[in-house]
Design a protein around this motif. Structure first.
Motif, PDB file in Angstrom:
ATOM      1  N   PRO A  99      92.081  14.743  51.301  1.00  0.00           N
ATOM      2  CA  PRO A  99      92.298  15.472  52.812  1.00  0.00           C
ATOM      3  C   PRO A  99      91.548  16.359  53.273  1.00  0.00           C
ATOM      4  CG  PRO A  99      94.345  16.180  50.728  1.00  0.00           C
ATOM      5  CD  PRO A  99      92.997  14.833  49.996  1.00  0.00           C
ATOM      6  N   MET A 100      90.955  16.789  53.835  1.00  0.00           N
ATOM      7  CA  MET A 100      90.836  18.170  54.420  1.00  0.00           C
ATOM      8  C   MET A 100      91.168  18.937  55.812  1.00  0.00           C
ATOM      9  SD  MET A 100      86.447  18.127  54.417  1.00  0.00           S
ATOM     10  CE  MET A 100      85.160  19.740  54.317  1.00  0.00           C
ATOM     11  N   ASP A 101      91.397  19.744  56.269  1.00  0.00           N
ATOM     12  CA  ASP A 101      91.009  20.160  57.427  1.00  0.00           C
ATOM     13  C   ASP A 101      89.970  20.945  57.574  1.00  0.00           C
ATOM     14  OD1 ASP A 101      92.807  20.602  59.745  1.00  0.00           O
ATOM     15  OD2 ASP A 101      94.062  22.236  58.884  1.00  0.00           O
ATOM     16  N   LEU A 102      89.913  21.302  59.350  1.00  0.00           N
ATOM     17  CA  LEU A 102      88.843  22.352  60.152  1.00  0.00           C
ATOM     18  C   LEU A 102      89.613  23.368  58.965  1.00  0.00           C
ATOM     19  CD1 LEU A 102      89.234  20.852  63.539  1.00  0.00           C
ATOM     20  CD2 LEU A 102      87.693  19.894  61.663  1.00  0.00           C
ATOM     21  N   LEU A 103      88.092  24.715  59.843  1.00  0.00           N
ATOM     22  CA  LEU A 103      88.605  25.497  59.255  1.00  0.00           C
ATOM     23  C   LEU A 103      88.720  26.729  60.662  1.00  0.00           C
ATOM     24  CD1 LEU A 103      85.466  25.989  56.415  1.00  0.00           C
ATOM     25  CD2 LEU A 103      88.672  26.031  55.755  1.00  0.00           C
ATOM     26  N   TYR A 104      89.373  27.550  60.586  1.00  0.00           N
ATOM     27  CA  TYR A 104      89.874  28.208  61.800  1.00  0.00           C
ATOM     28  C   TYR A 104      90.590  29.838  61.318  1.00  0.00           C
ATOM     29  CZ  TYR A 104      93.809  25.732  60.794  1.00  0.00           C
ATOM     30  OH  TYR A 104      94.651  24.753  60.487  1.00  0.00           O
ATOM     31  N   LYS A 105      90.114  30.923  61.824  1.00  0.00           N
ATOM     32  CA  LYS A 105      91.142  32.213  62.118  1.00  0.00           C
ATOM     33  C   LYS A 105      92.376  32.012  62.506  1.00  0.00           C
ATOM     34  CE  LYS A 105      87.847  35.459  61.568  1.00  0.00           C
ATOM     35  NZ  LYS A 105      86.920  36.600  62.302  1.00  0.00           N
ATOM     36  N   SER A 106      92.996  31.529  63.861  1.00  0.00           N
ATOM     37  CA  SER A 106      93.904  31.695  64.439  1.00  0.00           C
ATOM     38  C   SER A 106      93.619  30.240  65.226  1.00  0.00           C
ATOM     39  CB  SER A 106      94.088  32.266  65.410  1.00  0.00           C
ATOM     40  OG  SER A 106      92.956  32.566  66.549  1.00  0.00           O
ATOM     41  N   THR A 107      95.655  30.006  65.915  1.00  0.00           N
ATOM     42  CA  THR A 107      95.713  28.264  66.816  1.00  0.00           C
ATOM     43  C   THR A 107      94.446  28.670  68.095  1.00  0.00           C
ATOM     44  OG1 THR A 107      98.264  28.542  65.807  1.00  0.00           O
ATOM     45  CG2 THR A 107      97.197  27.638  67.599  1.00  0.00           C
ATOM     46  N   ALA A 108      93.814  29.631  68.028  1.00  0.00           N
ATOM     47  CA  ALA A 108      93.488  29.575  69.621  1.00  0.00           C
ATOM     48  C   ALA A 108      92.130  29.150  69.355  1.00  0.00           C
ATOM     49  CB  ALA A 108      93.479  31.862  70.138  1.00  0.00           C
ATOM     50  N   ASP A 109      91.258  29.940  67.698  1.00  0.00           N
ATOM     51  CA  ASP A 109      90.649  29.316  67.435  1.00  0.00           C
ATOM     52  C   ASP A 109      90.415  27.942  67.133  1.00  0.00           C
ATOM     53  OD1 ASP A 109      89.530  32.088  67.352  1.00  0.00           O
ATOM     54  OD2 ASP A 109      90.109  32.571  65.552  1.00  0.00           O
ATOM     55  N   VAL A 110      91.019  27.334  66.619  1.00  0.00           N
ATOM     56  CA  VAL A 110      90.986  26.105  66.213  1.00  0.00           C
ATOM     57  C   VAL A 110      91.360  25.222  68.101  1.00  0.00           C
ATOM     58  CG1 VAL A 110      93.395  25.382  65.906  1.00  0.00           C
ATOM     59  CG2 VAL A 110      92.023  23.559  64.854  1.00  0.00           C
ATOM     60  N   THR A 111      91.619  25.905  68.853  1.00  0.00           N
ATOM     61  CA  THR A 111      91.657  25.019  69.987  1.00  0.00           C
ATOM     62  C   THR A 111      90.861  25.351  70.988  1.00  0.00           C
ATOM     63  OG1 THR A 111      94.201  25.822  70.455  1.00  0.00           O
ATOM     64  CG2 THR A 111      92.319  24.850  72.179  1.00  0.00           C
ATOM     65  N   ALA A 112      89.507  26.700  70.840  1.00  0.00           N
ATOM     66  CA  ALA A 112      88.904  26.452  70.674  1.00  0.00           C
ATOM     67  C   ALA A 112      87.629  25.510  70.228  1.00  0.00           C
ATOM     68  CB  ALA A 112      88.026  28.124  70.547  1.00  0.00           C
ATOM     69  N   LEU A 113      87.705  25.042  68.725  1.00  0.00           N
ATOM     70  CA  LEU A 113      86.663  24.144  68.320  1.00  0.00           C
ATOM     71  C   LEU A 113      87.284  22.827  68.605  1.00  0.00           C
ATOM     72  CD1 LEU A 113      85.439  24.037  65.427  1.00  0.00           C
ATOM     73  CD2 LEU A 113      87.575  23.934  63.841  1.00  0.00           C
ATOM     74  N   ALA A 114      88.534  22.543  69.072  1.00  0.00           N
ATOM     75  CA  ALA A 114      88.807  20.925  69.446  1.00  0.00           C
ATOM     76  C   ALA A 114      87.816  20.635  70.725  1.00  0.00           C
ATOM     77  CB  ALA A 114      90.502  20.643  69.405  1.00  0.00           C
ATOM     78  N   GLU A 115      87.946  21.944  71.774  1.00  0.00           N
ATOM     79  CA  GLU A 115      87.206  21.757  72.746  1.00  0.00           C
ATOM     80  C   GLU A 115      85.824  22.201  72.622  1.00  0.00           C
ATOM     81  OE1 GLU A 115      88.594  21.719  76.371  1.00  0.00           O
ATOM     82  OE2 GLU A 115      90.257  22.840  76.019  1.00  0.00           O
ATOM     83  N   ALA A 116      85.435  22.455  71.942  1.00  0.00           N
ATOM     84  CA  ALA A 116      83.972  22.351  71.275  1.00  0.00           C
ATOM     85  C   ALA A 116      83.457  20.521  71.045  1.00  0.00           C
ATOM     86  CB  ALA A 116      83.425  23.690  70.588  1.00  0.00           C
TER      87      ALA A 116
END
Length: 372
Positions: A99-116
């Protein structure tokens, strides 16, 4: 290290101006700012760089970065797959099955990552994301506005919550399992002295110790089936590369049970994120009556508990030999996202047809087995 095209985005809310990075090493100094404390060593630079070196050479690496390479706020380590249509997948998950996740500081950052990621316009497969991760809701919400999301349960990972009971001479298991372990210990002691060695090797010791790990792992069913690390050129090379990097970080643990002067069971493990992670296990089937693999598991769990670690993580997938030790599972999910455009809809149709065909083949196989 593999040369690759990498997409980097400025900080959240900034103008989307792509930047081309030539190598993963452009993030070497900043990657673990996000990874350390993420909960898993599979997110650390040591793991990802070993993946790039070994398992991604036939693919294009895409690192989607929110923020600057020097101060990233979120990273998605992805690779391009072109067989059956172009899509993006998690780096190394197909080959290593962890298993592996994306890396991020906050929920807002992972949302921005999903948008990208959605902005790239390609289907995205995230095959073993921890079910409780904010990545799941972020990707689902973003892609539902832009395309079609298929979310399904994926194989989870067994684990043990450690407490002082696991430090005792006998682990807190059901009576029958404790009896089996006592019998295995007696059978081993009839052959000779039994010892367990949990080593944090120096860099100069890693290669010859790994030779021993690979040799013993191949002395069982994995060797006969051709799935041992010694005969799997890709995974064998990965775990050697990763062991060297983990050793430099001080987290590598190579573990052995020896009966007299024979090594009978081995582990390739790491101690990281306040947890103990079991990556590979093997035993010499000539000593099957001694169950040396179970003796080594008992002793490494006791070691982890005595170190005050939070948990013992089996990784991989649920296996019958793990069930007597724990019924706890860290659930995972598979997310497949398809943009609403010709390429995305064609990929969705193709994946649906292939999924139906595989399910039909499995059902036919079960019917034939029942007929026999």
């Amino acid at each position: 290290m593999t040369t690759s095209l990498t997409l980097a985005l400025p900080a959240v809310g900034g103008h989307q101006q792509p930047t081309v990075l030539s190598r993963l090493t452009d993030l070497a100094g900043s990657w673990d700012q996000l990874a350390i404390g993420s909960g898993s060593p599979t997110h650390h630079y040591a793991w990802v760089s070993a993946c790039v070196d070994v398992v991604s050479r036939s693919s294009d690496l895409h690192l989607v970065v929110v923020g600057s390479p020097q101060r990233p706020a979120a990273i998605a380590p992805l690779v391009t797959r072109r067989r059956g249509g172009t899509r993006l997948e998690q780096l190394g998950v197909r080959e290593l099955h962890e298993p592996m996740d994306l890396l991020y500081k906050s929920t807002a950052d992972v949302t921005a990552l999903a948008e990208a990621m959605a902005h790239l316009g390609l289907p995205v497969w995230l095959e073993r994301i921890p079910a409780e991760s904010p990545t799941v809701s972020a990707v689902t919400q973003v892609w539902r506005r832009r395309g079609i999301v298929v979310r399904r349960p994926a194989l989870g990972c067994p684990w043990i919550a450690l407490d002082p009971r696991w430090c005792e001479p006998e682990p807190p298991l059901e009576a029958g399992r404790r009896s089996d372990l006592r019998r295995a210990q007696r059978n081993a002691e009839r052959i000779g002295p039994v010892s367990c060695h949990i080593l944090a090797p120096a860099p100069g010791e890693v290669d010859h110790l790994l030779d021993e790990v690979f040799r013993v792992e191949a002395a069982g069913w994995k060797g006969r089936n051709g799935t041992a690390l010694a005969s799997d050129t890709v995974r064998g090379a990965f775990y050697r590369r990763y062991a060297a990097a983990a050793c430099r970080q001080g987290i590598l643990r190579l573990c052995f049970v020896r009966i007299s002067d024979r090594t009978t069971a081995v582990h390739h493990d790491v101690e990281s994120e306040h947890r103990f992670w079991l990556h590979k296990i093997g035993y010499d089937e000539a000593f099957a009556k001694c169950s040396p693999g179970m003796l080594l598991l008992r002793d490494t769990i006791r070691y982890a508990a005595s170190r005050g670690l939070r948990s013992y993580e089996f990784l991989g997938t649920p296996e019958p030999w793990i069930r007597p030790w724990t019924d706890r599972l860290r659930p995972c999910v598979s997310i497949r996202a398809y943009p609403i455009r010709a390429r995305g809809l064609a990929a969705l149709l193709r994946d649906t047809v292939q999924g139906v065909a595989r399910a039909g083949a499995r059902r036919l196989g079960r019917l034939r087995s029942n007929e026999r």
